[in-house]
Enzyme design. Structure first.
Site, PDB file in Angstrom:
ATOM      1  N   ASN A  96      -2.424  -1.666  13.358  1.00 40.73           N
ATOM      2  CA  ASN A  96      -3.876  -1.427  13.347  1.00 40.73           C
ATOM      3  C   ASN A  96      -4.249  -0.123  14.043  1.00 40.73           C
ATOM      4  O   ASN A  96      -5.015   0.684  13.508  1.00 40.73           O
ATOM      5  CB  ASN A  96      -4.619  -2.597  14.003  1.00 40.73           C
ATOM      6  CG  ASN A  96      -4.441  -3.890  13.230  1.00 40.73           C
ATOM      7  OD1 ASN A  96      -3.841  -3.884  12.155  1.00 40.73           O
ATOM      8  ND2 ASN A  96      -4.926  -4.985  13.772  1.00 40.73           N
ATOM      9  N   THR A 145     -39.440  25.986 -11.109  1.00 37.00           N
ATOM     10  CA  THR A 145     -39.687  24.656 -10.548  1.00 37.00           C
ATOM     11  C   THR A 145     -40.024  23.809 -11.765  1.00 37.00           C
ATOM     12  O   THR A 145     -40.605  24.312 -12.736  1.00 37.00           O
ATOM     13  CB  THR A 145     -40.874  24.634  -9.556  1.00 37.00           C
ATOM     14  OG1 THR A 145     -42.064  24.960 -10.262  1.00 37.00           O
ATOM     15  CG2 THR A 145     -40.679  25.629  -8.410  1.00 37.00           C
ATOM     16  N   HIS A 146     -39.628  22.547 -11.742  1.00 39.17           N
ATOM     17  CA  HIS A 146     -39.810  21.655 -12.907  1.00 39.17           C
ATOM     18  C   HIS A 146     -39.151  22.246 -14.158  1.00 39.17           C
ATOM     19  O   HIS A 146     -39.570  21.943 -15.276  1.00 39.17           O
ATOM     20  CB  HIS A 146     -41.289  21.388 -13.194  1.00 39.17           C
ATOM     21  CG  HIS A 146     -42.080  20.982 -11.992  1.00 39.17           C
ATOM     22  ND1 HIS A 146     -42.319  19.668 -11.656  1.00 39.17           N
ATOM     23  CD2 HIS A 146     -42.664  21.724 -11.010  1.00 39.17           C
ATOM     24  CE1 HIS A 146     -43.031  19.618 -10.536  1.00 39.17           C
ATOM     25  NE2 HIS A 146     -43.243  20.869 -10.115  1.00 39.17           N
ATOM     26  N   GLU A 155     -19.129  21.619 -16.357  1.00 35.55           N
ATOM     27  CA  GLU A 155     -19.500  20.237 -16.707  1.00 35.55           C
ATOM     28  C   GLU A 155     -18.626  19.243 -15.956  1.00 35.55           C
ATOM     29  O   GLU A 155     -19.083  18.188 -15.513  1.00 35.55           O
ATOM     30  CB  GLU A 155     -19.371  20.032 -18.218  1.00 35.55           C
ATOM     31  CG  GLU A 155     -20.420  20.798 -19.001  1.00 35.55           C
ATOM     32  CD  GLU A 155     -20.147  20.772 -20.499  1.00 35.55           C
ATOM     33  OE1 GLU A 155     -21.005  20.292 -21.235  1.00 35.55           O
ATOM     34  OE2 GLU A 155     -19.073  21.215 -20.931  1.00 35.55           O
ATOM     35  N   LYS A 163     -17.766  27.678 -31.011  1.00 32.01           N
ATOM     36  CA  LYS A 163     -18.118  27.145 -29.699  1.00 32.01           C
ATOM     37  C   LYS A 163     -17.292  27.708 -28.550  1.00 32.01           C
ATOM     38  O   LYS A 163     -16.094  27.927 -28.683  1.00 32.01           O
ATOM     39  CB  LYS A 163     -17.963  25.601 -29.683  1.00 32.01           C
ATOM     40  CG  LYS A 163     -18.977  24.853 -30.498  1.00 32.01           C
ATOM     41  CD  LYS A 163     -20.440  25.031 -30.063  1.00 32.01           C
ATOM     42  CE  LYS A 163     -20.764  24.367 -28.755  1.00 32.01           C
ATOM     43  NZ  LYS A 163     -20.742  22.898 -28.822  1.00 32.01           N
ATOM     44  N   ASN A 178     -17.448  26.381 -24.675  1.00 34.54           N
ATOM     45  CA  ASN A 178     -18.170  25.413 -23.846  1.00 34.54           C
ATOM     46  C   ASN A 178     -17.872  25.586 -22.353  1.00 34.54           C
ATOM     47  O   ASN A 178     -16.736  25.868 -21.972  1.00 34.54           O
ATOM     48  CB  ASN A 178     -17.791  23.989 -24.267  1.00 34.54           C
ATOM     49  CG  ASN A 178     -18.198  23.706 -25.704  1.00 34.54           C
ATOM     50  OD1 ASN A 178     -19.254  24.156 -26.151  1.00 34.54           O
ATOM     51  ND2 ASN A 178     -17.350  22.988 -26.434  1.00 34.54           N
ATOM     52  N   SER A 191       0.841  -1.205   0.000  1.00 30.69           N
ATOM     53  CA  SER A 191       0.000   0.000   0.000  1.00 30.69           C
ATOM     54  C   SER A 191       0.871   1.248   0.000  1.00 30.69           C
ATOM     55  O   SER A 191       0.352   2.364  -0.060  1.00 30.69           O
ATOM     56  CB  SER A 191      -0.934   0.018   1.210  1.00 30.69           C
ATOM     57  OG  SER A 191      -0.204  -0.061   2.418  1.00 30.69           O
ATOM     58  N   SER A 204     -14.185  24.182 -29.372  1.00 33.49           N
ATOM     59  CA  SER A 204     -14.396  22.904 -30.058  1.00 33.49           C
ATOM     60  C   SER A 204     -13.301  22.733 -31.097  1.00 33.49           C
ATOM     61  O   SER A 204     -12.861  23.709 -31.707  1.00 33.49           O
ATOM     62  CB  SER A 204     -15.759  22.930 -30.745  1.00 33.49           C
ATOM     63  OG  SER A 204     -15.785  22.022 -31.820  1.00 33.49           O
ATOM     64  N   LYS A 228      -8.207   3.723   1.792  1.00 36.59           N
ATOM     65  CA  LYS A 228      -7.549   5.026   1.636  1.00 36.59           C
ATOM     66  C   LYS A 228      -7.717   5.671   0.258  1.00 36.59           C
ATOM     67  O   LYS A 228      -8.058   6.868   0.191  1.00 36.59           O
ATOM     68  CB  LYS A 228      -6.067   4.911   2.006  1.00 36.59           C
ATOM     69  CG  LYS A 228      -5.883   4.760   3.498  1.00 36.59           C
ATOM     70  CD  LYS A 228      -4.537   4.160   3.845  1.00 36.59           C
ATOM     71  CE  LYS A 228      -4.655   3.238   5.029  1.00 36.59           C
ATOM     72  NZ  LYS A 228      -5.365   1.959   4.751  1.00 36.59           N
ATOM     73  N   GLN A 246      -7.304  -2.030   3.962  1.00 33.43           N
ATOM     74  CA  GLN A 246      -6.233  -1.271   3.305  1.00 33.43           C
ATOM     75  C   GLN A 246      -6.777  -0.495   2.102  1.00 33.43           C
ATOM     76  O   GLN A 246      -6.234   0.525   1.704  1.00 33.43           O
ATOM     77  CB  GLN A 246      -5.138  -2.249   2.864  1.00 33.43           C
ATOM     78  CG  GLN A 246      -3.955  -1.594   2.213  1.00 33.43           C
ATOM     79  CD  GLN A 246      -2.763  -2.544   2.154  1.00 33.43           C
ATOM     80  OE1 GLN A 246      -2.174  -2.828   3.173  1.00 33.43           O
ATOM     81  NE2 GLN A 246      -2.460  -3.045   0.976  1.00 33.43           N
TER      82      GLN A 246
HETATM   83  N1  ARG Z   1      -1.200  -1.109   5.332  1.00 40.86           N
HETATM   84  C1  ARG Z   1      -2.166  -1.528   6.278  1.00 40.86           C
HETATM   85  C2  ARG Z   1      -3.509  -0.826   6.034  1.00 40.86           C
HETATM   86  O1  ARG Z   1      -3.493   0.214   5.469  1.00 40.86           O
HETATM   87  C3  ARG Z   1      -1.738  -1.167   7.656  1.00 40.86           C
HETATM   88  C4  ARG Z   1      -2.373  -2.001   8.713  1.00 40.86           C
HETATM   89  C5  ARG Z   1      -1.902  -3.377   8.551  1.00 40.86           C
HETATM   90  N2  ARG Z   1      -2.226  -4.210   9.614  1.00 40.86           N
HETATM   91  C6  ARG Z   1      -2.114  -5.538   9.549  1.00 40.86           C
HETATM   92  N3  ARG Z   1      -2.451  -6.216  10.567  1.00 40.86           N
HETATM   93  N4  ARG Z   1      -1.697  -6.151   8.475  1.00 40.86           N
HETATM   94  O2  ARG Z   1      -4.560  -1.276   6.392  1.00 40.86           O
END
Ligand code: ARG
Length: 468
Positions: free
Chosen positions: A114, A159-160, A300, A293, A295, A28, A287, A335, A332
């Site tokens: 964790n 409205t509408h 958008e 044009k 735009n 990651s 365009s 993110k 993981q």
């Molecule tokens: N890279 C992991 C994540 O983003 C970190 C936590 C990992 N924990 C584990 N027990 N493998 O979730």
């Protein structure tokens, strides 16, 4: 396999290293390296607590402290070497610190990745909410600027997507401003919910060591208004919970939905059919084929990116659904969607500000559209109500007048007096005075209405919040 070939952090019980494919699949660091400043901050807070409770000597702590201070600078460089085989930002930074001082081998005492990643993300969210709020304020200022300039310029309200009643550009833009104001509040609530420290939860069940969780929370700024530490209440919940991710993603969805609806209004207003607003060359495109044009791409794209931001929330919901407590590696994947929502929304807000700052309203077109007498058919019904006609009856009678004018292909006030009176004797002789926009606005001076004083006071409200 020689001992030194083992995976450096968790390799003890393994006799083989992960397959290269597994390393690529499982890493990651390519995206969570973005958390490096928060990870170092979290480590610093954790290390100072370890020193406080005697699990690090003063010397060990000061070596860790200066190592972290160096890393804070080094990670800013694109040269910093992030290693895929070290999986994630946490293990990369731990190893980088270990290369500076052997004391770093004690840093992970009483800590798990964790609770570490949960902490990093809470620090990240606190920052992200501030960043977004600042961008949001810029966008709101641009809207306010136009609302000030065209506060009393009449346009039809819809409205509408059918002409309904007259409003002003000020009233319409302030409607969008109110919505964005709620987004601003939502972001500060998300930041408040993020402001709780999970460190000390360990993997799920804390630690047998004499950790001082309140000390860590204070060191990292997880405190209430009085400076009291705020810590999570259950170690399993602390590492499994992704509520703040969802709340942040939802706050982004809410805000981008608001931007998207504003963008849609602008796109319509900018069409030749409406012709209410002119957009600057700097935020429009041409365009490749049609030379004439111009735009409204910026708007958008704001509308388009909303789909992506909604998708990010969906992505998180589906990833979390059905996960047993507590941490599972699925998490993981939590993110990229929140990073993407932050980046895209932040850009949308800047683009909106830039596009609106140099936009201008075509006053003639707006006034012409707003002079449609049918916009005041409701005011005519109200006029009858003031003469004692029950509203439902008045509505019906005015409806008949509208139909008659339509058949005769004339506008409502052009109806012959005797024909009008035949349908509705209560009209009297002065009923055409209703078709005066100034009267219509002057009669709408209660809170929330488009009367000029109401608009002025709401503009002053936002000026106070945004400009001073
Ligand atoms: N890279 C992991 C994540 O983003 C970190 C936590 C990992 N924990 C584990 N027990 N493998 O979730």
């Amino acid at each position: 396999m020689a001992k030194d070939e083992k995976q450096v952090t968790w390799g003890g019980r393994f006799s083989d290293r992960p397959n290269l494919l597994m390393q690529v699949f499982g890493e990651s660091v390519s995206f969570d390296k973005r958390l490096a400043p928060y990870d170092l901050q979290g480590s610093m807070g954790h290390a100072s607590m370890l020193a406080h409770v005697g699990l690090l000597t003063d010397d060990e702590f000061s070596e860790i402290k200066s190592g972290i201070a160096e890393l804070v600078e080094e990670i800013k460089s694109p040269e910093f070497s992030w290693k895929l085989e070290l999986e994630d930002v946490h293990m990369n930074l731990e190893q980088a610190l270990l290369a500076k001082t052997g004391a770093a081998a004690k840093l992970h005492t009483g800590r798990s990745r964790n609770d570490q990643v949960a902490t990093d993300m809470r620090l990240f969210f606190k920052d992200a909410c501030i960043q977004l709020s600042e961008k949001l304020e810029l966008a709101m200022k641009a809207i306010l600027g136009l609302a000030q300039k065209y506060a009393t310029l009449p346009i039809p309200g819809y409205t509408h997507l059918q002409r309904a009643q007259p409003v002003t550009v000020g009233h319409h833009l302030l409607a969008h401003l109110e919505a964005l104001g709620r987004d601003h509040e939502r972001l500060s609530k998300v930041a408040d919910h993020a402001n709780v420290c999970p460190l000390g939860s360990g993997a799920i069940a804390g630690s047998t060591l004499p950790l001082d969780r309140e000390f860590t929370a204070k060191a990292l700024g997880f405190v209430d208004r009085e400076g009291n530490p705020r810590i999570t209440a259950n170690g399993m919940d602390a590492v499994a919970d992704r509520d703040v991710f969802l709340e942040f993603a939802m706050a982004c969805v809410n805000c981008s939905l608001h931007l998207s609806r504003l963008a849609e209004d602008v796109i319509l207003w900018n069409s030749s059919e409406f012709g209410y607003i002119q957009l600057p060359d700097t935020f429009t495109t041409g365009s490749s084929l049609m030379p004439q044009k111009k735009n409204p791409d910026s708007f958008e794209l704001i509308r388009g990116k909303t789909g992506r931001i909604v998708g990010n929330l969906q992505n998180l919901c589906v990833a979390i659904k059905g996960l047993p407590l507590t941490y599972n590696r699925d998490l993981q994947e939590d993110k990229p969607p929140v990073f993407d929502s932050l980046d895209q929304l932040s850009m949308c807000l800047s683009v909106l500000a830039g596009s609106l700052e140099d936009s201008s309203f075509n006053e003639e077109r707006c006034r012409k559209a707003a002079s449609d007498p049918l916009l005041l058919a409701t005011d005519l019904a109200d006029y009858l109500v003031e003469k004692g006609v029950p509203f439902r009856t008045a509505h019906h009678l005015i409806g008949e007048l509208v139909a008659l004018a339509e058949v005769q292909r004339i506008s409502l006030p052009e109806l012959e007096q005797d024909e009008a009176i035949k349908i509705c004797p209560e009209l009297g002789i002065e009923w055409r005075e209703v078709f005066d926009l100034n009267r219509a606005f002057a009669k709408r001076e209660k809170p929330g209405m488009p009367g000029p004083n109401q608009i002025e006071s709401r503009i002053q409200h936002w000026e106070k919040l945004l400009l001073f």
